[in-house]
Design a protein around this motif. Structure first.
Motif, PDB file in Angstrom:
ATOM      1  N   ILE A   3      12.884  -7.706   7.902  1.00 18.43           N
ATOM      2  CA  ILE A   3      13.508  -8.185   9.156  1.00 18.43           C
ATOM      3  C   ILE A   3      12.326  -9.071   9.995  1.00 18.43           C
ATOM      4  O   ILE A   3      12.801 -10.028  10.521  1.00 18.43           O
ATOM      5  CB  ILE A   3      13.612  -6.772   9.998  1.00 18.43           C
ATOM      6  N   LEU A   4      11.063  -8.685   9.491  1.00 23.40           N
ATOM      7  CA  LEU A   4      10.226  -9.530  10.433  1.00 23.40           C
ATOM      8  C   LEU A   4       9.832 -10.996   9.928  1.00 23.40           C
ATOM      9  O   LEU A   4       9.700 -11.992  10.679  1.00 23.40           O
ATOM     10  CB  LEU A   4       8.737  -8.882  10.563  1.00 23.40           C
ATOM     11  N   TYR A  51       0.949  -1.260  -0.031  1.00 23.39           N
ATOM     12  CA  TYR A  51       0.011  -0.152  -0.072  1.00 23.39           C
ATOM     13  C   TYR A  51       0.726   1.369  -0.199  1.00 23.39           C
ATOM     14  O   TYR A  51       0.533   2.364  -0.904  1.00 23.39           O
ATOM     15  CB  TYR A  51      -0.986  -0.005   1.157  1.00 23.39           C
ATOM     16  N   PRO A  52       1.870   1.438   0.848  1.00 26.45           N
ATOM     17  CA  PRO A  52       2.698   2.475   0.610  1.00 26.45           C
ATOM     18  C   PRO A  52       3.363   2.761  -0.723  1.00 26.45           C
ATOM     19  O   PRO A  52       3.781   3.679  -1.431  1.00 26.45           O
ATOM     20  CB  PRO A  52       3.799   2.266   1.818  1.00 26.45           C
ATOM     21  N   THR A 102       7.275  13.490  -2.093  1.00 28.61           N
ATOM     22  CA  THR A 102       7.918  12.177  -2.573  1.00 28.61           C
ATOM     23  C   THR A 102       8.914  11.671  -1.569  1.00 28.61           C
ATOM     24  O   THR A 102       9.030  10.316  -1.419  1.00 28.61           O
ATOM     25  CB  THR A 102       8.634  12.545  -3.735  1.00 28.61           C
ATOM     26  N   PHE A 103       9.703  12.675  -0.910  1.00 24.01           N
ATOM     27  CA  PHE A 103      10.655  12.110   0.036  1.00 24.01           C
ATOM     28  C   PHE A 103      10.007  11.279   1.094  1.00 24.01           C
ATOM     29  O   PHE A 103      10.228  10.079   1.485  1.00 24.01           O
ATOM     30  CB  PHE A 103      11.474  13.034   0.714  1.00 24.01           C
ATOM     31  N   SER A 104       8.831  11.769   1.686  1.00 21.64           N
ATOM     32  CA  SER A 104       8.077  11.230   2.738  1.00 21.64           C
ATOM     33  C   SER A 104       7.805   9.861   2.264  1.00 21.64           C
ATOM     34  O   SER A 104       7.568   8.676   3.094  1.00 21.64           O
ATOM     35  CB  SER A 104       7.021  11.940   3.314  1.00 21.64           C
ATOM     36  N   THR A 155       7.784   3.820   2.371  1.00 21.87           N
ATOM     37  CA  THR A 155       7.743   2.699   1.638  1.00 21.87           C
ATOM     38  C   THR A 155       8.888   1.924   1.668  1.00 21.87           C
ATOM     39  O   THR A 155       8.895   0.653   1.963  1.00 21.87           O
ATOM     40  CB  THR A 155       7.739   2.999   0.127  1.00 21.87           C
ATOM     41  N   SER A 156      10.008   2.509   1.874  1.00 22.89           N
ATOM     42  CA  SER A 156      11.674   1.721   2.201  1.00 22.89           C
ATOM     43  C   SER A 156      11.456   1.271   3.536  1.00 22.89           C
ATOM     44  O   SER A 156      11.940  -0.099   3.835  1.00 22.89           O
ATOM     45  CB  SER A 156      12.685   2.758   2.131  1.00 22.89           C
ATOM     46  N   ALA A 157      10.925   2.045   4.568  1.00 31.39           N
ATOM     47  CA  ALA A 157      10.708   1.325   5.825  1.00 31.39           C
ATOM     48  C   ALA A 157       9.868   0.121   6.175  1.00 31.39           C
ATOM     49  O   ALA A 157      10.207  -0.515   6.552  1.00 31.39           O
ATOM     50  CB  ALA A 157      10.370   2.607   6.684  1.00 31.39           C
ATOM     51  N   ALA A 158       8.787   0.327   5.073  1.00 31.86           N
ATOM     52  CA  ALA A 158       7.757  -0.879   5.250  1.00 31.86           C
ATOM     53  C   ALA A 158       8.497  -2.028   4.817  1.00 31.86           C
ATOM     54  O   ALA A 158       8.358  -2.968   5.004  1.00 31.86           O
ATOM     55  CB  ALA A 158       6.616  -0.431   4.321  1.00 31.86           C
ATOM     56  N   VAL A 159       9.303  -1.769   3.631  1.00 25.87           N
ATOM     57  CA  VAL A 159      10.071  -2.817   2.810  1.00 25.87           C
ATOM     58  C   VAL A 159      10.973  -3.550   3.886  1.00 25.87           C
ATOM     59  O   VAL A 159      11.180  -4.803   3.961  1.00 25.87           O
ATOM     60  CB  VAL A 159      10.709  -2.666   1.345  1.00 25.87           C
ATOM     61  N   LEU A 160      11.821  -2.568   4.488  1.00 26.02           N
ATOM     62  CA  LEU A 160      12.814  -3.281   5.454  1.00 26.02           C
ATOM     63  C   LEU A 160      12.218  -3.897   6.649  1.00 26.02           C
ATOM     64  O   LEU A 160      12.663  -4.876   7.057  1.00 26.02           O
ATOM     65  CB  LEU A 160      13.675  -2.038   5.757  1.00 26.02           C
TER      66      LEU A 160
END
Length: 101
Positions: A97-98, A57-58, A81-83, A88-93
């Motif tokens: 990790i999970l 979704y992000p 755009t940066f946000s 999106t990058s945080a959600a992928v990472l």
């Protein structure tokens, strides 16, 4: 014809690409589950799509905004755009990790 019927007729699952990282290294990559998540979205199974790949979704929000900003001039488009890229990058990472916990 509905999209889910079209997907069933085309049997699109046969044409999904395998994860080469998983094949060669035996472990998931950060993008594992993205294709299946998109397939769930096309079928209208939104919760299953999120469970398969929470960053879907992000990622959709980011790509939608990138298309939108090409057509319209926005005042704070670089900040937005940066946000969206950060989320999106945080959600992928975090998803990646999970998977190993």
């Amino acid at each position: 014809m509905q999209l889910s019927t079209l997907l069933y007729v085309l049997n699109i699952e046969k044409f999904m690409l395998p994860c080469f990282t998983k094949q060669f290294l035996g472990m998931d990559c950060p993008g594992c589950g993205l294709q299946r998540s998109l397939l769930f979205l096309f079928r209208g199974e939104f919760v299953a799509a999120f469970k398969m790949y929470p960053a879907i979704y992000p990622m959709i929000a980011l790509f939608t905004f990138l298309i939108f900003k090409n057509r319209f001039q926005l005042k704070h488009e670089s900040n937005i755009t940066f946000s969206l890229m950060f989320v999106t990058s945080a959600a992928v990472l975090i998803n990646y990790i999970l998977k190993f916990i």
